[in-house]
Design a protein around this motif. Structure first.
Motif, short mmCIF file in Angstrom:
data_model
loop_
_atom_site.label_atom_id
_atom_site.label_comp_id
_atom_site.label_asym_id
_atom_site.label_seq_id
_atom_site.Cartn_x
_atom_site.Cartn_y
_atom_site.Cartn_z
N LYS A 5 27.88 71.60 16.51
CA LYS A 5 26.88 70.61 16.95
C LYS A 5 25.75 71.33 17.69
N PRO A 6 24.45 71.02 17.37
CA PRO A 6 23.37 71.68 18.10
C PRO A 6 23.49 71.40 19.60
N LYS A 7 23.35 72.43 20.38
CA LYS A 7 23.53 72.30 21.84
C LYS A 7 22.34 71.59 22.48
N ILE A 8 22.68 70.73 23.45
CA ILE A 8 21.64 70.04 24.23
C ILE A 8 21.60 70.70 25.61
N HIS A 9 20.43 71.02 26.10
CA HIS A 9 20.36 71.47 27.49
C HIS A 9 19.09 70.96 28.15
N ALA A 10 19.18 70.78 29.46
CA ALA A 10 18.03 70.25 30.21
C ALA A 10 17.44 71.35 31.08
N MET A 11 16.13 71.35 31.24
CA MET A 11 15.52 72.32 32.15
C MET A 11 14.51 71.66 33.06
N LEU A 12 14.43 72.18 34.27
CA LEU A 12 13.50 71.64 35.27
C LEU A 12 12.20 72.44 35.24
N ARG A 13 11.09 71.73 35.33
CA ARG A 13 9.80 72.41 35.42
C ARG A 13 8.93 71.71 36.45
N VAL A 59 13.65 71.69 20.19
CA VAL A 59 12.94 70.40 20.14
C VAL A 59 13.19 69.63 21.44
N VAL A 60 12.11 69.07 22.00
CA VAL A 60 12.27 68.24 23.19
C VAL A 60 12.71 66.85 22.73
N ILE A 61 13.89 66.43 23.17
CA ILE A 61 14.45 65.14 22.70
C ILE A 61 14.46 64.08 23.79
N GLY A 62 14.12 64.49 25.01
CA GLY A 62 14.12 63.51 26.09
C GLY A 62 13.56 64.10 27.36
N VAL A 63 13.28 63.22 28.30
CA VAL A 63 12.70 63.65 29.57
C VAL A 63 13.21 62.79 30.72
N CYS A 64 12.91 63.24 31.92
CA CYS A 64 13.22 62.49 33.14
C CYS A 64 12.40 63.16 34.24
N ALA A 65 12.34 62.57 35.43
CA ALA A 65 11.59 63.22 36.51
C ALA A 65 12.24 62.93 37.86
N LEU A 66 11.89 63.77 38.81
CA LEU A 66 12.27 63.54 40.21
C LEU A 66 10.96 63.42 40.98
N ARG A 67 10.88 62.46 41.87
CA ARG A 67 9.63 62.35 42.65
C ARG A 67 9.92 61.78 44.04
N TYR A 68 9.01 62.07 44.95
CA TYR A 68 9.06 61.44 46.27
C TYR A 68 8.33 60.12 46.14
N TYR A 103 18.49 60.43 19.37
CA TYR A 103 19.29 61.41 20.11
C TYR A 103 20.10 60.79 21.24
N ARG A 104 20.13 59.45 21.29
CA ARG A 104 20.87 58.80 22.38
C ARG A 104 22.37 58.85 22.14
N ASN A 105 23.12 58.63 23.21
CA ASN A 105 24.59 58.62 23.16
C ASN A 105 25.18 59.95 22.71
N GLN A 106 24.49 61.02 22.99
CA GLN A 106 25.02 62.34 22.63
C GLN A 106 25.09 63.25 23.86
N GLY A 107 24.99 62.62 25.04
CA GLY A 107 25.14 63.40 26.26
C GLY A 107 23.85 63.95 26.85
N ALA A 108 22.69 63.48 26.37
CA ALA A 108 21.43 64.02 26.91
C ALA A 108 21.24 63.63 28.38
N LEU A 109 21.55 62.38 28.70
CA LEU A 109 21.40 61.96 30.11
C LEU A 109 22.39 62.72 31.00
N SER A 110 23.59 62.92 30.49
CA SER A 110 24.57 63.70 31.27
C SER A 110 24.06 65.12 31.50
N SER A 111 23.40 65.66 30.50
CA SER A 111 22.85 67.01 30.65
C SER A 111 21.73 67.04 31.71
N ILE A 112 20.89 65.99 31.73
CA ILE A 112 19.87 65.87 32.78
C ILE A 112 20.56 65.84 34.14
#
Ligand SMILES: CC(C)(COP(=O)(O)OP(=O)(O)OC[C@H]1O[C@@H](n2cnc3c(N)ncnc32)[C@H](O)[C@@H]1OP(=O)(O)O)[C@@H](O)C(=O)NCCC(=O)NCCS
Length: 181
Positions: A5-13, A59-68, A103-112
């Protein structure tokens, strides 16, 4: 046996480290989920604390953010949820989670979650979602968030909202600063 299975990983920028194209891609992916108005993103994305990009291979399959959050609005949310005593000024907001539909339900949110956890450690966190958004309400519980107070209407949305928190005390204790365990 190898897992093909192609690996999913999240990175912070930090936004300042992102190209304009990546900022635009971030906004496009949030807009694809239809949960956030474009004006909020145009204003908020460059000012976020961290942007999270979820990759499947290149490929970027999803995003999220942290903010004050804006302090006045942040406080308002806890008042509306009927738990003003839980308002914690140190809390970071997790927002704009959006995984492209295929790409949902494949652990992307868990990776975030796993990646941001290394950054946020034990600090208080919160988020807001439409009360009826079942796509997020179940997964987010699994990731340790709980609802603060009750569903409510805020001054800025026509939708009923649900406030969720992690590492918050029932009554804010200013002595704890940012470390909750
Ligand atoms: C909400 C959203 C980000 C979830 O992303 P996702 O990548 O599909 O979620 P995941 O697959 O990582 O699921 C997270 C965890 O919750 C679990 N989960 C998912 N759906 C579940 C359900 N209905 N009940 C219980 N657990 C559930 C998963 O099994 C996973 O746990 P695991 O890693 O231990 O297996 C995605 O559906 C989305 O982009 N929705 C549209 C935008 C949106 O609503 N954003 C929220 C705005 S506040």
């Amino acid at each position: 046996m190898s897992d093909n299975k192609p690996k999913i990983h999240a990175m912070l920028r930090r936004p300042i480290d992102c190209s304009l194209q990546n900022i635009e891609l971030f906004i496009k992916i949030v807009l694809a989920s239809g949960e956030v108005p474009v004006e909020n993103l145009n204003r908020g994305v460059p000012a976020a604390e961290m942007l999270i990009f979820v990759m499947q291979e290149k490929v970027v399959i999803g995003v999220c953010a942290l903010r004050y959050p804006n302090a006045k609005f942040h406080k308002h949310l806890f008042e509306k949820a009927t738990v003003p005593e839980m308002y914690n000024p140190h809390s970071l907001e997790a927002c704009w989670a959006s995984i492209l539909p295929n790409y949902r339900n494949q652990g992307a949110l868990s990776s975030i979650y796993k990646t941001t956890q290394k950054y946020t450690e034990h600090r208080p966190m919160h988020g807001v979602h439409r009360a009826e958004n079942n796509l997020i309400s179940e997964p987010i519980k699994k990731l340790g968030y709980v609802q603060a107070g009750i569903d409510f209407y805020s001054d800025t949305s026509d939708n009923k909202l649900c406030l969720i928190v992690k590492n918050h005390d029932p009554v804010f204790d200013p002595n704890k600063k940012m470390r909750y365990s």
